[in-house]
Design a protein around this motif. Structure first.
Motif, mmCIF file in Angstrom:
data_model
loop_
_atom_site.group_PDB
_atom_site.id
_atom_site.type_symbol
_atom_site.label_atom_id
_atom_site.label_comp_id
_atom_site.label_asym_id
_atom_site.label_seq_id
_atom_site.Cartn_x
_atom_site.Cartn_y
_atom_site.Cartn_z
ATOM 1 N N ALA A 74 34.622 107.616 1.287
ATOM 2 C CA ALA A 74 35.096 107.946 -0.216
ATOM 3 C C ALA A 74 35.670 106.870 -0.717
ATOM 4 C CB ALA A 74 36.071 109.202 0.113
ATOM 5 N N LYS A 75 36.344 105.997 -0.032
ATOM 6 C CA LYS A 75 37.017 104.885 -0.946
ATOM 7 C C LYS A 75 36.198 104.038 -1.565
ATOM 8 C CE LYS A 75 41.380 104.998 1.587
ATOM 9 N NZ LYS A 75 42.281 104.189 2.807
ATOM 10 N N LEU A 76 35.057 103.730 -0.862
ATOM 11 C CA LEU A 76 33.948 102.860 -1.080
ATOM 12 C C LEU A 76 33.233 103.426 -2.442
ATOM 13 C CD1 LEU A 76 32.399 101.624 2.203
ATOM 14 C CD2 LEU A 76 34.123 100.355 0.560
ATOM 15 N N LYS A 77 32.897 104.716 -2.371
ATOM 16 C CA LYS A 77 32.351 105.429 -3.413
ATOM 17 C C LYS A 77 33.110 105.225 -4.630
ATOM 18 C CE LYS A 77 29.621 107.944 -5.812
ATOM 19 N NZ LYS A 77 28.216 107.361 -6.373
ATOM 20 N N GLU A 78 34.631 105.621 -4.366
ATOM 21 C CA GLU A 78 35.643 105.499 -5.718
ATOM 22 C C GLU A 78 35.550 104.239 -6.232
ATOM 23 O OE1 GLU A 78 37.957 106.592 -8.495
ATOM 24 O OE2 GLU A 78 36.707 107.928 -7.388
ATOM 25 N N SER A 79 35.573 103.135 -5.294
ATOM 26 C CA SER A 79 35.690 101.634 -5.762
ATOM 27 C C SER A 79 34.440 101.091 -6.857
ATOM 28 C CB SER A 79 35.759 100.838 -4.650
ATOM 29 O OG SER A 79 34.509 100.660 -4.086
ATOM 30 N N GLY A 80 33.539 102.074 -6.920
ATOM 31 C CA GLY A 80 32.316 101.549 -7.759
ATOM 32 C C GLY A 80 31.152 101.221 -6.966
ATOM 33 N N ILE A 81 31.244 100.929 -5.575
ATOM 34 C CA ILE A 81 30.091 100.731 -4.653
ATOM 35 C C ILE A 81 28.873 101.909 -4.938
ATOM 36 C CG2 ILE A 81 29.448 100.388 -2.441
ATOM 37 C CD1 ILE A 81 31.253 98.152 -3.282
ATOM 38 N N ASN A 115 28.243 110.870 0.480
ATOM 39 C CA ASN A 115 28.965 110.098 -0.580
ATOM 40 C C ASN A 115 28.204 109.568 -1.445
ATOM 41 O OD1 ASN A 115 32.123 109.905 0.332
ATOM 42 N ND2 ASN A 115 30.692 109.659 2.139
ATOM 43 N N SER A 116 26.958 110.106 -1.657
ATOM 44 C CA SER A 116 25.958 109.576 -2.759
ATOM 45 C C SER A 116 25.820 108.130 -2.750
ATOM 46 C CB SER A 116 26.263 110.214 -4.237
ATOM 47 O OG SER A 116 26.509 111.776 -3.999
ATOM 48 N N LEU A 117 25.837 107.527 -1.563
ATOM 49 C CA LEU A 117 25.750 105.980 -1.437
ATOM 50 C C LEU A 117 24.422 105.683 -0.946
ATOM 51 C CD1 LEU A 117 29.075 105.014 0.101
ATOM 52 C CD2 LEU A 117 28.274 104.644 -2.228
ATOM 53 N N LYS A 118 23.620 104.492 -1.263
ATOM 54 C CA LYS A 118 22.470 103.902 -0.662
ATOM 55 C C LYS A 118 22.759 103.017 0.479
ATOM 56 C CE LYS A 118 19.630 106.057 -3.461
ATOM 57 N NZ LYS A 118 18.792 107.189 -2.942
ATOM 58 N N LEU A 119 21.992 102.715 1.453
ATOM 59 C CA LEU A 119 22.209 101.810 2.588
ATOM 60 C C LEU A 119 21.145 100.783 2.654
ATOM 61 C CD1 LEU A 119 22.673 104.395 5.545
ATOM 62 C CD2 LEU A 119 24.231 102.788 4.707
ATOM 63 N N ALA A 120 21.759 99.549 2.886
ATOM 64 C CA ALA A 120 20.661 98.530 3.428
ATOM 65 C C ALA A 120 21.282 98.058 4.680
ATOM 66 C CB ALA A 120 21.121 97.191 2.657
ATOM 67 N N SER A 392 39.495 95.628 2.848
ATOM 68 C CA SER A 392 40.581 95.279 1.569
ATOM 69 C C SER A 392 40.092 96.054 0.358
ATOM 70 C CB SER A 392 40.291 93.753 1.352
ATOM 71 O OG SER A 392 38.777 93.466 0.655
ATOM 72 N N VAL A 393 39.632 97.365 0.587
ATOM 73 C CA VAL A 393 39.256 98.048 -0.588
ATOM 74 C C VAL A 393 40.387 98.920 -1.334
ATOM 75 C CG1 VAL A 393 39.053 100.181 0.769
ATOM 76 C CG2 VAL A 393 37.870 99.970 -1.604
ATOM 77 N N ASP A 394 41.719 98.719 -0.604
ATOM 78 C CA ASP A 394 42.901 99.008 -1.352
ATOM 79 C C ASP A 394 43.766 97.900 -1.737
ATOM 80 O OD1 ASP A 394 42.437 101.906 -0.791
ATOM 81 O OD2 ASP A 394 43.066 101.804 1.329
ATOM 82 N N ASN A 395 43.230 96.691 -1.508
ATOM 83 C CA ASN A 395 44.213 95.755 -1.859
ATOM 84 C C ASN A 395 44.309 95.584 -3.353
ATOM 85 O OD1 ASN A 395 45.250 92.940 -2.349
ATOM 86 N ND2 ASN A 395 44.931 92.513 -0.094
ATOM 87 N N PRO A 396 45.372 95.497 -3.981
ATOM 88 C CA PRO A 396 45.516 95.196 -5.369
ATOM 89 C C PRO A 396 44.558 94.130 -5.864
ATOM 90 C CG PRO A 396 47.427 95.831 -4.747
ATOM 91 C CD PRO A 396 46.584 95.564 -3.259
#
Length: 570
Positions: A74-81, A115-120, A392-396
């Motif tokens: 969910a964090k990755l999705k929210e980050s714009g990934i 999470n509505s993401l694609k995979l490679a 590092s998704v939460d790193n400012p």
């Protein structure tokens, strides 16, 4: 001319509905994910529509555990990934020879869909970073059947030899079984959109393998398939290939040393042929089951490297691309992993001869945002991916990177259409390592100047927003899209933008400037900018003498933003 405005009510509704999704799927009847030439660029088509892979790569071991990954999706999705590169290892799916367990694949597909993401999928089989460690125990413990590469002194290396026919066959069987499974469970939804074949292949330590089979092959004739490729494509060969062949007198038969002039380069070409041939056999086995795009990634040559073997020899480095094209027709993209400072120059090397652009490993942070912007806007990239991003998704320090991904994701259809139409450009500027404080983009009749944020006073102390002093730690970028003859859209960060006529005649004025944002592909207008917001210089007479009006666009902070501008000439 494009209308800049929509009603305020529509804007409120659209903003409320924003959820950072990419292009909508067109239905399950679409062909499998594939690459397609659109204009001068190659784009990735998913569910029948172009897909801009705003990606990240997980840490090497992260995807092996569903529980470990659970907090991150969910964090990755929210980050714009919108696309995740995730490892599937041979050792995990075939612990017992001939018995396949694709639980890890199913877990990844399930979590990505949720999470509505694609995979490679990154297939870690025979090699990872040129070393062999992701193959099953039953392969590791049978070196007679699965031989290792050797040093000149015939000491065995922890690296499977490219001359191991049994190894290639076994790797290919496992990979093909995985691709068959992915087709069965995912061809309708198209969650898995690309495959990376192995990881950063090449031989460490020496320019070539010295195992008995390799010695015999190196002393034997260069395969006729490679000679034929060189002859047919002689006028299109890369300079590195042509130089080696010329050193050998452009021979059309002989040993590797004879055809390619001997030395380390001949040995490297030999290894490139063997790695590429090995990878092609595996990729072909997979495509026979489910034909989706396959790429390989390169451990690129480092500044301190003096010969092949300092970097993995025979990998898909830029100088070896002709050899890979000749040996591996089932590999679609030859991708670089770029951690060096001069990202644009390296990427240009890897985009030669029409090689599609995709960066599977690089940096995040503000530097990564600039890299991604340049790749997508300036090089027509399929996508960009920082490595180990979940950690590092939460790193400012990644806030501006995530902001770029979110904005590029909302505007992805506009970006992809501009790529296909050839109406897009990008600038990448830095205050140090390397110093590149300005860059021009030429679109239509305009020369667009992109300058790193600066401060200073000149010409009698008049306040300036261009010229002056540049922060050595600053990194900036801009994507420019020509929407109509005089209408432009910019996505920028840490830059100021000025305009001149391409032909040098007259002065360019700003007829209208509106900041805004995108939501689900639609433009949401914000402030109409004028006055202090567009006046970059007040020494107007000096500015006019230098060829522009003194006005421009101010993206004077790291947080990226959109501005639309209509230009006129006077």
């Amino acid at each position: 001319m494009r209308n800049f405005l929509i009603s305020a009510a529509a804007a409120v509704i659209a903003l409320a509905a924003c959820n950072h999704n990419g292009p909508a799927a067109s239905g399950n009847a679409a062909p499998a994910p594939h690459l397609e030439k659109r204009g001068s660029v190659t784009q990735l088509i998913v569910n029948g529509e172009p897909w801009l892979a705003l990606a990240c790569e997980l840490g090497n071991s992260s995807s092996s555990s569903r529980e470990y990954m659970a907090p991150y999706w969910a964090k990755l999705k929210e980050s714009g990934i919108n696309t995740v590169l995730a490892v599937v290892s041979w050792e995990q799916v075939e612990q017992e020879e001939g018995v396949f367990d694709f639980t890890v694949v199913d877990d990844l597909i399930s979590a990505a869909r949720e999470n509505s993401l694609k995979l490679a999928i990154l297939w870690f089989g025979s090699w990872k970073n040129g070393i062999s460690s992701y193959h099953p125990v039953w392969v590791k413990t049978d070196k007679e059947r699965f031989p290792l590469a050797q040093t000149k002194e015939h000491k065995e290396l922890p690296i499977l030899s490219t001359l191991g026919k049994n190894t290639c066959e076994a790797d290919g069987k496992a990979y093909a079984a995985m691709m068959k499974h992915i087709k069965e469970v995912d061809s309708a939804e198209q969650t898995v959109i690309m495959i990376q074949m192995e990881n950063e292949t090449g031989l460490h330590g020496y320019p070539r393998d010295y195992c008995p089979a390799a010695d015999e092959a190196f002393a034997g004739p260069v395969p006729s398939e490679l000679i034929e490729y060189l002859e047919v494509h002689r006028g299109e060969l890369l300079p590195e290939t042509l130089a080696a062949w010329e050193k050998g007198g452009f021979r059309t038969s002989g040993t590797w040393d004879q055809v390619f002039g001997g030395g380390d380069r001949a040995a490297e070409i030999f290894m490139a042929w063997n790695y590429a041939s090995y990878l092609d056999k595996i990729s072909a086995a997979g495509k026979a089951e489910y034909d989706i795009p396959t790429f390989v990634n390169a451990w690129i040559v480092q500044p301190e490297d003096t010969r092949p073997g300092n970097y993995p020899s025979g990998g898909p480095q830029a100088q070896n691309h002709d050899i890979y094209r000749a040996a591996a027709p089932h590999i679609d993209i030859l991708s670089p992993d770029i951690y060096l400072d001069d990202f644009p120059e390296i990427l240009r090397m890897y985009s030669r001869s029409g090689n599609p652009v995709f960066i599977p490993e690089s940096r995040a942070g503000q530097n990564g945002a600039a890299n991604a912007a340049f790749a997508i806007g300036g090089m027509g990239a399929i996508g960009y991916s920082p490595f180990g991003f979940e950690r590092s998704v939460d790193n400012p320090s990644n806030d501006t990177f995530k902001a770029f991904y979110r904005k590029a994701g909302e505007a992805s259809k506009t970006i992809l259409d501009a790529q296909a139409a050839g109406k897009i450009g990008a600038a990448w500027v830095k205050g140090s390592s390397p110093v590149r404080v300005s860059q021009d983009i030429v679109l239509g009749d305009y020369r667009i100047g992109v300058e790193l944020v600066s401060s200073g006073k000149r010409n009698g102390g008049a306040p300036q927003l261009t010229g002056g002093t540049y922060d050595p730690d600053a990194v900036g970028y801009a994507i420019a899209i020509q929407e109509d003859e005089d209408d432009f859209l910019f996505l920028g960060s840490n830059v100021r933008i000025t305009f001149k006529p391409k032909d040098g005649n007259g002065t360019i004025g700003l007829a209208r400037v509106i900041e805004g944002d995108f939501c689900k592909g639609g433009w949401i207008p914000g402030r109409w900018l004028n006055g202090d917001e567009i006046q970059l210089r007040y020494d107007v007479l000096y500015a006019v003498d230098e060829g522009y009006s003194g006005q421009g666009l101010n993206f004077g902070k790291p947080d990226p933003g959109f501005i639309r501008v209509k230009l006129y000439k006077y």
